[in-house]
Motif scaffolding. Structure first.
Motif, PDB file in Angstrom:
ATOM      1  N   UNK A 241       0.843  -1.208   0.000  1.00  0.00           N
ATOM      2  CA  UNK A 241       0.000   0.000   0.000  1.00  0.00           C
ATOM      3  C   UNK A 241       0.872   1.250   0.000  1.00  0.00           C
ATOM      4  N   UNK A 242       1.893   1.253   0.855  1.00  0.00           N
ATOM      5  CA  UNK A 242       2.796   2.403   0.921  1.00  0.00           C
ATOM      6  C   UNK A 242       3.483   2.638  -0.428  1.00  0.00           C
ATOM      7  N   UNK A 243       3.968   1.578  -1.009  1.00  0.00           N
ATOM      8  CA  UNK A 243       4.661   1.697  -2.297  1.00  0.00           C
ATOM      9  C   UNK A 243       3.708   2.227  -3.369  1.00  0.00           C
ATOM     10  N   UNK A 244       2.505   1.679  -3.408  1.00  0.00           N
ATOM     11  CA  UNK A 244       1.513   2.104  -4.404  1.00  0.00           C
ATOM     12  C   UNK A 244       1.132   3.571  -4.258  1.00  0.00           C
ATOM     13  N   UNK A 245       1.177   4.090  -3.027  1.00  0.00           N
ATOM     14  CA  UNK A 245       0.883   5.511  -2.837  1.00  0.00           C
ATOM     15  C   UNK A 245       1.872   6.374  -3.605  1.00  0.00           C
TER      16      UNK A 245
ATOM     17  N   UNK B 243       9.731  -1.980 -10.480  1.00  0.00           N
ATOM     18  CA  UNK B 243       9.775  -3.357  -9.998  1.00  0.00           C
ATOM     19  C   UNK B 243       9.759  -3.293  -8.478  1.00  0.00           C
ATOM     20  N   UNK B 244       9.031  -4.220  -7.874  1.00  0.00           N
ATOM     21  CA  UNK B 244       8.889  -4.260  -6.421  1.00  0.00           C
ATOM     22  C   UNK B 244       9.394  -5.612  -5.934  1.00  0.00           C
TER      23      UNK B 244
ATOM     24  N   UNK C  89       0.778 -16.121  -1.198  1.00  0.00           N
ATOM     25  CA  UNK C  89       0.525 -15.005  -2.119  1.00  0.00           C
ATOM     26  C   UNK C  89       0.837 -15.342  -3.565  1.00  0.00           C
ATOM     27  N   UNK C  90       1.694 -16.332  -3.801  1.00  0.00           N
ATOM     28  CA  UNK C  90       1.933 -16.789  -5.170  1.00  0.00           C
ATOM     29  C   UNK C  90       1.028 -17.966  -5.523  1.00  0.00           C
ATOM     30  N   UNK C  91       0.209 -18.355  -4.568  1.00  0.00           N
ATOM     31  CA  UNK C  91      -0.764 -19.434  -4.704  1.00  0.00           C
ATOM     32  C   UNK C  91      -0.132 -20.811  -4.911  1.00  0.00           C
ATOM     33  N   UNK C  92       1.097 -20.964  -4.433  1.00  0.00           N
ATOM     34  CA  UNK C  92       1.730 -22.282  -4.461  1.00  0.00           C
ATOM     35  C   UNK C  92       1.132 -23.187  -3.388  1.00  0.00           C
ATOM     36  N   UNK C  93       0.639 -22.579  -2.318  1.00  0.00           N
ATOM     37  CA  UNK C  93      -0.021 -23.318  -1.249  1.00  0.00           C
ATOM     38  C   UNK C  93      -1.493 -22.937  -1.209  1.00  0.00           C
TER      39      UNK C  93
ATOM     40  N   UNK D 126      -0.717  -7.295  -5.593  1.00  0.00           N
ATOM     41  CA  UNK D 126       0.333  -8.170  -6.120  1.00  0.00           C
ATOM     42  C   UNK D 126       0.097  -8.339  -7.618  1.00  0.00           C
ATOM     43  N   UNK D 127       0.937  -7.670  -8.399  1.00  0.00           N
ATOM     44  CA  UNK D 127       0.815  -7.770  -9.852  1.00  0.00           C
ATOM     45  C   UNK D 127       2.149  -8.222 -10.445  1.00  0.00           C
ATOM     46  N   UNK D 128       2.291  -8.119 -11.743  1.00  0.00           N
ATOM     47  CA  UNK D 128       3.488  -8.629 -12.418  1.00  0.00           C
ATOM     48  C   UNK D 128       4.759  -7.877 -12.026  1.00  0.00           C
ATOM     49  N   UNK D 129       4.622  -6.718 -11.397  1.00  0.00           N
ATOM     50  CA  UNK D 129       5.806  -5.960 -10.967  1.00  0.00           C
ATOM     51  C   UNK D 129       6.382  -6.492  -9.661  1.00  0.00           C
TER      52      UNK D 129
END
Length: 148
Positions: free
Chosen positions: A58-62, A71-72, A85-89, A105-108
């Protein structure tokens, strides 16, 4: 030109469940640093780990919005966070948090695992912030400080 911002994230808990907190440290390419933390009396370590990522993003997106040139890198000592968060689990708990994290969480975004308590300076700093916030919350609850 591509720029990379690095976010260190961590969660801490005294008891599980118990008082706990999240913390992040964002390191911008211009050398500036941003850090924050928060928590609550009754939580779990995994919840706070997930919140740390959410609040850092959120902070970064601001600052960068949806600018595709950024890139993050999120560095965490929680394999659970990375795998959920990567949906591996499969996600079985904390289901209320994912709708507030997934859109961030996007491609960046790339996740990197760092070993906890292994001397990684960024990880050590967010660990210390999360532990201090947990202690502040416990002190406030017991009357030794003021809750915010």
């Amino acid at each position: 030109m591509t720029a990379t911002v690095i976010a260190y994230t961590d969660g801490a808990c005294s008891g599980n469940p118990g008082a706990g907190a999240w913390a992040y440290r964002v390191e911008w390419p211009d050398g500036s640093i941003a850090a924050d933390g928060g928590g609550e009396m009754e939580t779990t370590n995994n919840r706070e780990e997930l919140k740390a990522v959410r609040e850092a993003l959120r902070h970064i997106r601001e600052r960068i919005g949806d600018d595709p040139s950024w890139r993050i890198v999120v560095r965490t000592d929680s394999l659970g966070v990375i795998n959920w968060l990567t949906r591996a689990w499969k996600r079985k708990k904390n289901l209320d948090l994912y709708p507030t994290i997934d859109p961030l969480v996007d491609s960046r975004v790339r996740f990197e695992h760092v070993r906890g308590h292994s001397g990684d300076i960024g990880n050590e700093r967010v660990d210390r912030l999360a532990v201090e916030e947990t202690q502040r919350i416990m002190a406030a609850q017991s009357g030794g400080g003021r809750a915010q």
